[in-house]
Design a protein around this motif. Structure first.
Motif, PDB file in Angstrom:
ATOM      1  N   GLN A  41       0.739  -1.260  -0.157  1.00 37.89           N
ATOM      2  CA  GLN A  41       0.072   0.230  -0.413  1.00 37.89           C
ATOM      3  C   GLN A  41       0.957   1.101  -0.538  1.00 37.89           C
ATOM      4  OE1 GLN A  41      -2.876  -0.352   3.298  1.00 37.89           O
ATOM      5  NE2 GLN A  41      -1.140   0.299   5.309  1.00 37.89           N
ATOM      6  N   ALA A  42       0.174   1.959  -0.486  1.00 38.73           N
ATOM      7  CA  ALA A  42       1.331   3.784  -0.450  1.00 38.73           C
ATOM      8  C   ALA A  42       0.454   5.203  -0.152  1.00 38.73           C
ATOM      9  CB  ALA A  42       1.488   3.347  -1.976  1.00 38.73           C
ATOM     10  N   PHE A  43       0.652   5.761  -0.190  1.00 40.76           N
ATOM     11  CA  PHE A  43       0.286   6.833   0.177  1.00 40.76           C
ATOM     12  C   PHE A  43       0.675   8.496  -0.321  1.00 40.76           C
ATOM     13  CE2 PHE A  43      -0.151  11.156   2.591  1.00 40.76           C
ATOM     14  CZ  PHE A  43      -2.213  11.190   2.712  1.00 40.76           C
ATOM     15  N   ARG A  44      -0.416   8.696  -1.711  1.00 44.94           N
ATOM     16  CA  ARG A  44       0.601   9.767  -2.056  1.00 44.94           C
ATOM     17  C   ARG A  44      -0.456  11.339  -2.504  1.00 44.94           C
ATOM     18  NH1 ARG A  44       5.249   9.765  -5.171  1.00 44.94           N
ATOM     19  NH2 ARG A  44       5.104  11.375  -6.531  1.00 44.94           N
ATOM     20  N   ASN A  45      -0.545  12.217  -2.099  1.00 41.66           N
ATOM     21  CA  ASN A  45      -1.625  13.895  -2.286  1.00 41.66           C
ATOM     22  C   ASN A  45      -2.576  13.098  -1.735  1.00 41.66           C
ATOM     23  OD1 ASN A  45       1.151  14.797  -4.015  1.00 41.66           O
ATOM     24  ND2 ASN A  45       0.050  13.778  -6.136  1.00 41.66           N
ATOM     25  N   GLY A  46      -2.199  12.719  -0.844  1.00 42.86           N
ATOM     26  CA  GLY A  46      -4.004  13.185  -0.178  1.00 42.86           C
ATOM     27  C   GLY A  46      -5.076  11.384  -0.186  1.00 42.86           C
ATOM     28  N   THR A  47      -4.485  10.573  -1.789  1.00 42.69           N
ATOM     29  CA  THR A  47      -5.115   9.124  -1.696  1.00 42.69           C
ATOM     30  C   THR A  47      -3.914   7.856  -0.881  1.00 42.69           C
ATOM     31  OG1 THR A  47      -5.739  10.181  -3.704  1.00 42.69           O
ATOM     32  CG2 THR A  47      -5.761   7.941  -3.425  1.00 42.69           C
ATOM     33  N   TYR A  48      -4.991   7.292  -0.790  1.00 47.01           N
ATOM     34  CA  TYR A  48      -4.194   5.630  -0.186  1.00 47.01           C
ATOM     35  C   TYR A  48      -4.484   4.801  -0.943  1.00 47.01           C
ATOM     36  CZ  TYR A  48      -4.839   8.173   4.807  1.00 47.01           C
ATOM     37  OH  TYR A  48      -4.455   9.212   5.144  1.00 47.01           O
ATOM     38  N   TRP A  49      -3.764   3.994  -1.902  1.00 46.46           N
ATOM     39  CA  TRP A  49      -3.355   2.975  -2.580  1.00 46.46           C
ATOM     40  C   TRP A  49      -3.771   1.344  -2.260  1.00 46.46           C
ATOM     41  CZ3 TRP A  49      -4.318   3.829  -7.145  1.00 46.46           C
ATOM     42  CH2 TRP A  49      -4.819   5.139  -8.146  1.00 46.46           C
TER      43      TRP A  49
END
Length: 634
Positions: A41-49
């Protein structure tokens, strides 16, 4: 004897899907937000993936509402990285995807094509690198096609890759570490360990490597030299995250997670503290965790069957509080029953779930002493439902309409005055499936699995040919089948009852008292039996890695016939199949199951107004993974 071996368990229901109907989309109803294994999982620009098994990618802006991002694949996905404005995802069978949240993902060209699993992906300003099985390293420059790197000096399977300080670092089995400045020329480094290394992370100028048996390595000089750090655990570690709490000069937190492991420390050289046990003020559930991120305020940790926990900073320098984002039941589910007004499902650890719509599920209480019982069978009618399980445990629930008084207080403005009015409403509730009574004394101590009902008579079958019956849940009679097979299923049809079990056992009875053996033509376990409009259908257990799946059907009083379930020669439709890898080491053993309870849980289907069931199938074991799905629009 409970059958947990690889099975082919098949079920045919009259009036099923037409061959030319497109498959309906699935959605998770339990657990929520989904039950896929989150491998990265990852987090970037306010979005969790999140990337998971079955080719699923989920995205969320608030950790509560998760949307499915189209990928065009069902291959297991293992790693994620960002190459602005795109997201790159890698996975099983050489899968490489590139896409965005708005447009979804498209498959990337890979040369040469490979069946190696690509375990992780990392991105530099101009180059992307994916690594995986058999020392696979694929490189893409400026968004171009992926080319396999050749001429490597090692053959270790690789499990992780990260980029930082102008250096790629790849890690893998038997302590393998390799570094590269361009993703093409690689140099091996001494790790000082032979443990398998699972992932590598670059945070604040330092590389962190996690591995089996509690291994944690760090490097502050671009991977040239490595230092081993004591973690105090022997559990396998799969992820690392670091974050700086708000509020003055507090030290950064570092987090490690893995197989039933979650550790935290508040300073780079401080002691690791267990976040799962009594030492934590509010511990996280004991669970296999595979991925973690810090979003600037909170740790988000994910793992098997979609488990999702998040931290809460309450101002302490040494402690965090932990919460499940969604408190869904996650025990293995073995059977599901559709009644006119509700669904019921049963499983491990005394689990009984109820749902009015197949979407929202609630755990029901069980009698004292049955909290850890393995519940395997469920059956009945609108007046009486019986649950059967290990050690001959039986429970029953009876329809009982009770009045529920609800009191509401209304505050209203009337004639310029606030007035308080109390409104009492009487609603009715049926306790069927909600209140359960244990059967004592038990009619047997043998494991019981199959349950069915006909004309008010409930029949249960189990090990050593045991068949208890009841008409009211409290009074039981016990009968035995000749040759004492281990029976796992029973079905009612207009001519009586059919019970099936191990060694190809099939027995028929008109009254559930006297049973007669039928020739099945197989010595495999006939694990499930279900009636169709005119015939009874059973599924035999066997490995089908290369063989055709098979079904056995019969005119119950005549003979049983073995049929291929290939959708061609005998008119059978192919069984519905859902797979979900459950092992982070992805042992490449595949199993198929169709239309029977299984260790990964149950799927609820509603088609044309008729409830149906089919299983969610897995590769590798899943511990306590209660899974329920329903078709979109049910």
């Amino acid at each position: 004897m409970l059958c947990r071996s690889p099975l082919l368990c098949l079920l045919c229901v009259a009036g099923g899907f037409a061959a030319d109907e497109p498959p309906l989309p699935w959605r998770w109803s339990n657990p929520v937000p989904h039950g896929n294994n989150v491998y990265d999982q990852a987090f970037r620009n306010g979005t969790y993936w999140q990337v998971t098994d079955r080719g699923q990618v989920y995205a969320s802006g608030n950790r509560v509402h998760w949307s499915l991002v189209a990928t065009g694949t069902t291959n297991t996905l293992r790693g994620i990285a960002f190459a602005d404005p795109h997201v790159i995802v890698c996975g099983a069978v050489g899968t490489l995807l590139r896409g965005t949240l708005a447009e979804g993902f498209a498959t990337e060209p890979v040369s040469p094509p490979t069946t190696d699993w690509l375990e992780a992906v990392a991105v530099s300003p101009g180059v992307a690198v994916a690594v995986g099985d058999n020392a696979a390293i694929y490189r893409s420059q400026a968004g171009g096609p992926w080319q396999r790197v050749t001429g490597l000096s090692f053959t270790n399977w690789l499990r992780g890759v990260a980029f930082g300080n102008n250096t790629f670092v790849a890690v893998g089995e038997n302590g393998r570490i390799a570094t590269s400045t361009n993703g093409e020329s690689w140099r091996t480094r001494s790790s000082g360990t032979t443990s398998n290394l699972n992932r590598v992370f670059f945070v604040d100028g330092t590389f962190f490597v996690v591995g089996d048996a509690g291994t944690l390595l760090t490097s502050a000089n671009s991977g040239a030299n490595w230092q081993q750090t004591t973690t105090g655990t022997t559990g396998d570690l799969y992820t690392f995250a670091q974050g700086t709490p708000s509020g003055g000069s507090r030290q950064p937190w570092q987090l490690l997670a893995g197989e039933n492991t979650l550790l935290l420390r508040s300073a780079p050289n401080g002691p690791w503290r267990d976040q799962l046990g009594a030492g934590s003020p509010l511990p996280a559930p004991t669970w296999p965790y595979y991925a973690a991120v810090w979003d600037g305020d909170t740790f988000l940790v994910s793992g098997r069957t979609g488990m999702l926990v998040e931290s809460l900073d309450f101002g302490s320098n040494d402690e965090l509080l932990w919460f499940e984002t969604f408190e869904s039941p996650r025990d293995w589910l073995w059977e599901v029953k559709a009644l006119p007004d509700q669904y019921l499902a049963v499983g491990d650890r005394g689990t009984i779930l109820s749902s009015a719509n197949g979407i929202t599920w609630y755990r029901e209480g069980v009698p004292t002493g049955l909290e850890n019982t393995l519940l395997l069978g469920l059956g009945g009618n609108t007046n009486l439902v019986v649950v059967a399980g290990s050690e001959g445990r039986l429970m029953w629930s009876q329809s009982d309409i009770v009045n529920i008084l609800e009191t509401n207080t209304l505050v209203e403005l009337s004639d310029c005055l606030w007035r308080t009015n109390t409104v009492v409403a009487t609603n009715q509730m049926d306790l069927l499936g909600l209140v359960w009574t244990a059967v004592e004394p038990r009619p047997t101590t043998n494991t019981l699995q199959g349950v069915c009902e006909r004309d008010g008579l409930i029949v249960v079958v189990g090990d050593q040919g045991t068949i208890p019956t009841t008409t009211n849940g409290s009074d039981w009679s016990r009968y035995l089948v000749p040759e004492a097979p281990n029976l796992s299923s029973v079905a009612a049809w207009p001519g009586g009852f059919i019970a099936t079990g191990d060694r190809g056992a099939i027995h028929a009875s008109e009254d559930a008292i006297t049973w007669h053996a039928r020739t099945s033509g197989t010595t495999n376990w006939v694990y499930r039996v279900r009636p169709t409009s005119r015939r009874v259908l059973g599924g035999r257990s066997e490995r089908i890695d290369s063989d055709q799946p098979r079904r056995i059907r019969m005119d119950p009083e005549i003979e049983w016939n073995d049929r291929l379930a290939d959708g061609h020669s005998t008119g059978w439709r192919p069984p519905l199949r859902l797979r979900s890898p459950g092992d982070p080491a992805h042992q490449h053993e595949r199993r198929r199951m169709a239309a029977a309870p299984n260790p990964d849980g149950q799927v609820v289907i509603r088609a044309g107004g008729t409830p149906r069931t089919t299983p969610h199938c897995g590769r590798g074991g899943l511990d306590h993974a209660g899974v329920t799905r329903c078709l979109e629009g049910c």
